[in-house]
Design an enzyme around this catalytic site. Structure first.
Site, PDB file in Angstrom:
ATOM      1  CG  ASP A   1      42.910  41.938  42.769  1.00 54.20           C
ATOM      2  OD1 ASP A   1      43.537  42.425  41.217  1.00 54.20           O
ATOM      3  OD2 ASP A   1      41.926  42.400  43.355  1.00 54.20           O
TER       4      ASP A   1
ATOM      5  N   GLY B   1      34.809  44.455  42.047  1.00 56.27           N
ATOM      6  CA  GLY B   1      35.095  44.987  41.301  1.00 56.27           C
ATOM      7  C   GLY B   1      34.884  44.409  39.828  1.00 56.27           C
TER       8      GLY B   1
ATOM      9  CB  THR C   1      39.701  38.224  41.268  1.00 56.99           C
ATOM     10  OG1 THR C   1      40.474  39.201  41.510  1.00 56.99           O
ATOM     11  CG2 THR C   1      40.095  37.041  41.708  1.00 56.99           C
TER      12      THR C   1
ATOM     13  CD  GLU D   1      46.014  48.809  42.800  1.00 56.76           C
ATOM     14  OE1 GLU D   1      45.398  50.014  43.007  1.00 56.76           O
ATOM     15  OE2 GLU D   1      44.968  47.322  42.226  1.00 56.76           O
TER      16      GLU D   1
END
Lengths: 414, 414
Positions: free
Chosen positions: B145, B15, B143, B245
Site C-alpha cells: 500500500d 498482508g 507494504t 478497492e
C-alpha cells in the site's frame, strides 16, 4: 497450387493469446521474403476486415518492429468473433469474400485461430475450390484452451499453462500464510475442455499447488465437493481449489446457471456470476472459514511476460511453415504438431486437412484425470511439462515491456 | 543498548508481499554472521508465535536456501493480523511477551510489517523500555500500500506497482482487440491510500494503460464516472478503468456498501461484492456495452516472478541494516528510505523513530492526482518510475520458479 503470384493476407480470430502475434510475426516476416508474394496484408478484425476491405499494409512496417510482435500479447491487427453462415444455406458472404480476394489479387490466405476459426477457414477454402479461384489457404492454430483436434497441442496453450502453474504456486504461498481457516477458489478459463485447468497439476507437482482440481470433462457434484473441501480443511486448515469456468453438474448446467442468481441488466443482457464466485458463496454458506474467489480472467491469456519459450518459438515457426507450405503449393491444410518424444521433447510440424480441425473439440482424456478432484496423472505431467519450458519476453524499457508499435497504415480501398 | 548478547527474533506481520521474505533473508543472513547474536529465531505467525513460544530455529537452515527467500513470495514463517491491546488499559499480553523474551534471552527483535505492525512494534519497544528489559527493537517496513509514514516508500510497493503497470499494459492489448464496445474495470488493492492504483499511470505513460484511474484520496462520484466513461467510449469504443478497492463516495461509503447488495452467509459474515464488480453492474445498467470486472486480488502482492530488482534489493538491505543497527546499539527505530535524487535514483537508509511510522497513513498528495479520473501528474511518474526498475526472480526448475523450501525446525519449548 504452385507458382501462384499475388498478395498474402493474414487474419487473427477468436480470443487472443500471449503468442498469437508470434504467429503473425512468422507469417509476415516469411511472406515479406517470398518472391511470389507481391503484397502482405493484415485483415483488420479478421473476417470482418476482409468483408469490409479493411487491411493494414504490412510492407509499410519496419522489420524490427514486426520482430517485436513475437513477444507482444493479444492480436495486433484486431480479432473478431464472427461465425460465418453455412454456405449451403446462404453463400452471400463467401461470394463477397471471393470478390474482395479477386479485387486485391489475394492468392495466399492464412487464418490464425481456434476451432471456430478453422471451421471458417475450412469453409472459405472449400468455397474457393468450388469457385475455381486459385488461392492457397492455410490455417495457423492458436488457442489457450488447447482443444484443437488432430494436433498434439496448439500455440497459446503452453504460455497460459505456465501462467496458471506459476501463479498458483505464488498464490499457494500467499493463501497459506495465516493460521486461520481459509478456502481459496481459483477460476481458470476453458469452457468445454479442461486442458488449462489441468496445468494446476504442474504446481501440485511442486507441492505448491491447489489441493483440488476440477475439469469440465467430469460432471461436478456440489455435495461431493463439500466433502473433499472439508477433508482438506480438517487436515491442513487451508484449501486451495482450481476450477474450470466450464465445469457442469450432472444435468449439464454450468455452476452459475445452476447455483447463481440470474440477473439481467437494463439492456436485457444476462449477468451471471463467475464459477469461482458462485462456488465460494455456496462454500461460505456451508463451511465456517474465510472463503475467497479469484478469477484469472483475461490475465491468463495476455501475460506475455510469463510466456513459455517453447510456445513462442512454435507459434512463430507455425507462421513461417504456413507461408512456406503455401508458397510450395499446399492448400486446405492447418499447421499441426506431431509429438515425436516427450523426453527429450521433440515435435514434427505436419500439415493436417482443415476439416479435421474444423469445429471439433479435443478434450482431456478421462483416464488422465484423477478421481475426487485430486488432480492429474503422470501422463498429463509428461505431456505438459516440456511445453512450458524457457522464457521469451519483450525487452524492458523503463522497467516495462517494450511491445511492438505498428504504424498500422491502411491499404487504400480499390 | 550496545554489546547486548543474546538471541535475535524476527516476526512477519500483516498482508504478505513479493519481497517480505527478501527482508527476512537480510535479517537472518546478517544475524547469523553477528557474534553477539547467539540464536536466530523466526516467530511463527508473528506476535501469536511469540505469545505461544512458537519459533523456527533459523540456524538449522541451509544458507543457500535462506538466500532463495530473496525471491520467494509471501511470508515464509507465517504472518498474522493481530492488533495488540493498548498497554495502558491491559498490559497482560506485553507482560507475557516480556516473559517469553526473558526465557529465551531474546535481545534483538525485528518486526517486519506495515503501519499496524509498526504500532505493535512501537508499543512493545516502549513496554520493554519501561520494564528496563534490554532489547534492541527495530521495525522493518513492508507494504504494497506504500502508506507507511516518514519513509519515501516501503519495500513491497515497487514490485506490486510493477505488476499493476505491466499487467495493465498486457490487458490494454487484450481488452481493445475486438471492434465491439467494451468497458473493462480493473480493481487494485489499497484500502485507504491510492499509491498502488496510481501505478496504473505508468502504463498510461506508455499509451497502453487505462483511460481512467480512481484513487481513494478523491471522493468518488458515480454520475461523474458515467460521464467520463461515456466520453471515452464515444471516442475510442473501448474503456479501461483502474479503480482502487478503497474508493469512497462523498458520504464516506465504500462502493460495495453504497451500491452493492449486502448479503450475509449462513455464519453471519457479510458478503460484499468487489468494488470493480459492483461498478461494472452499475455501468452495465447504464451503458449498452460489454462490461467486464477484473480483480487483481492476491495476484498483485504475490507475483514474485515480476518483482522489481530495486525493490528486492532494498527489502533485503533493509533487513541487513536493521540487524547491523541493532547490534550497534540502535533501538526503537524503523528502517526508512530518504530519497536523495530520482534521476539518477539514489536513496539513503535512515533510522526513523518507531512512533513516526506507527499507525499513521501516508496518502498520495492530492496535487499529484489529475481531475476527472485522468491519472497522475509527472511528479508521480518521477517518483515511481525509478522504483520499478530491473528484474530479480527465482531461477526456474522444470520451467517453474524454485522457491525456498525451509526445513522449519521448531525450537524446543523451554
Amino acid at each position: 497450387m504452385k507458382n501462384l503470384v499475388g498478395a498474402a493476407l493474414l487474419g487473427q480470430s477468436g480470443g487472443p493469446t500471449s503468442v498469437i502475434n508470434a504467429s503473425a510475426a512468422g507469417v509476415f516476416l516469411e511472406a515479406l521474403k517470398q518472391e511470389n508474394i507481391t503484397e502482405v496484408y493484415g485483415a483488420i478484425h479478421g473476417i470482418k476486415g476482409i468483408l469490409n476491405e479493411d487491411f493494414y499494409d504490412i510492407k509499410q512496417e519496419d522489420v524490427e518492429e514486426l520482430m517485436l510482435l513475437k513477444n507482444t500479447p493479444s492480436s495486433a491487427i484486431g480479432s473478431v468473433r464472427y461465425k460465418m453462415k453455412d454456405p449451403k444455406k446462404d453463400d452471400s458472404e463467401y461470394v463477397r469474400l471471393l470478390e474482395v480476394f479477386k479485387k486485391y489479387n489475394i492468392r495466399y490466405f492464412f487464418y490464425n485461430g481456434g476451432n471456430d476459426s478453422m471451421d471458417t477457414c475450412n469453409k472459405i477454402s472449400k468455397f474457393f475450390k468450388k469457385s475455381e479461384y486459385a488461392c492457397n489457404v492455410i490455417g495457423v492454430p492458436k488457442t489457450i484452451d488447447n482443444d484443437l483436434n488432430a494436433t498434439d497441442h496448439s500455440p497459446g496453450y503452453a504460455s497460459a499453462a505456465k501462467y496458471v502453474a506459476t501463479t498458483l504456486m505464488e498464490l499457494y504461498h500467499d493463501a497459506t500464510v495465516y493460521d486461520t481457516k481459509m478456502i481459496t477458489i481459483v477460476e481458470v478459463m476453458g469452457r468445454n475442455a479442461g486442458w488449462l485447468t489441468a496445468a494446476a497439476a504442474l504446481a501440485q507437482m511442486k507441492n505448491q499447488g491447489p489441493d483440488l482440481i476440477y475439469l469440465p470433462e467430469i460432471p461436478f457434484d456440489l455435495e461431493d465437493f463439500f466433502v473433499q473441501v472439508h477433508k482438506v480443511l480438517d487436515k491442513k486448515g487451508k484449501v486451495i481449489v482450481a476450477v474450470s469456468e466450464g465445469i457442469k453438474t450432472e444435468d449439464g448446467k454450468y455452476i452459475p446457471e445452476k447455483y447463481g442468481e440470474l440477473k439481467t441488466d437494463a439492456f436485457g443482457h444476462a449477468q451471471l456470476g463467475g464459477t469461482a464466485q458462485v462456488l465460494a458463496n455456496e462454500v461460505a454458506n456451508r463451511i465456517d472459514a474465510k472463503v475467497r474467489a479469484i478469477e484469472f480472467s483475461l490475465l491468463q491469456r495476455s501475460a506475455a511476460h510469463l510466456a513459455s519459450k517453447v510456445d513462442v518459438e512454435e507459434a512463430f515457426k507455425s507462421g513461417v511453415k504456413a507461408v512456406k507450405a503455401a508458397v510450395a503449393g499446399t492448400t486446405d491444410k492447418m499447421v499441426g504438431f506431431k509429438r515425436v518424444s516427450s523426453n527429450p521433447y521433440k515435435i514434427k510440424y505436419v500439415m493436417l486437412p482443415l476439416r479435421l480441425a474444423a469445429n471439433t473439440e479435443q478434450k482431456v482424456p478421462l483416464e488422465w484425470i484423477l478421481p475426487d478432484g485430486k488432480g492429474m496423472t503422470q501422463e498429463y505431467i509428461d505431456y505438459a511439462l516440456p511445453l512450458i519450458q524457457g522464457e521469451s519476453k519483450a525487452k524492458l524499457v523503463d522497467g516495462l515491456p517494450r511491445f511492438a508499435q505498428l504504424k498500422k497504415v491502411r491499404v487504400v480501398k480499390k
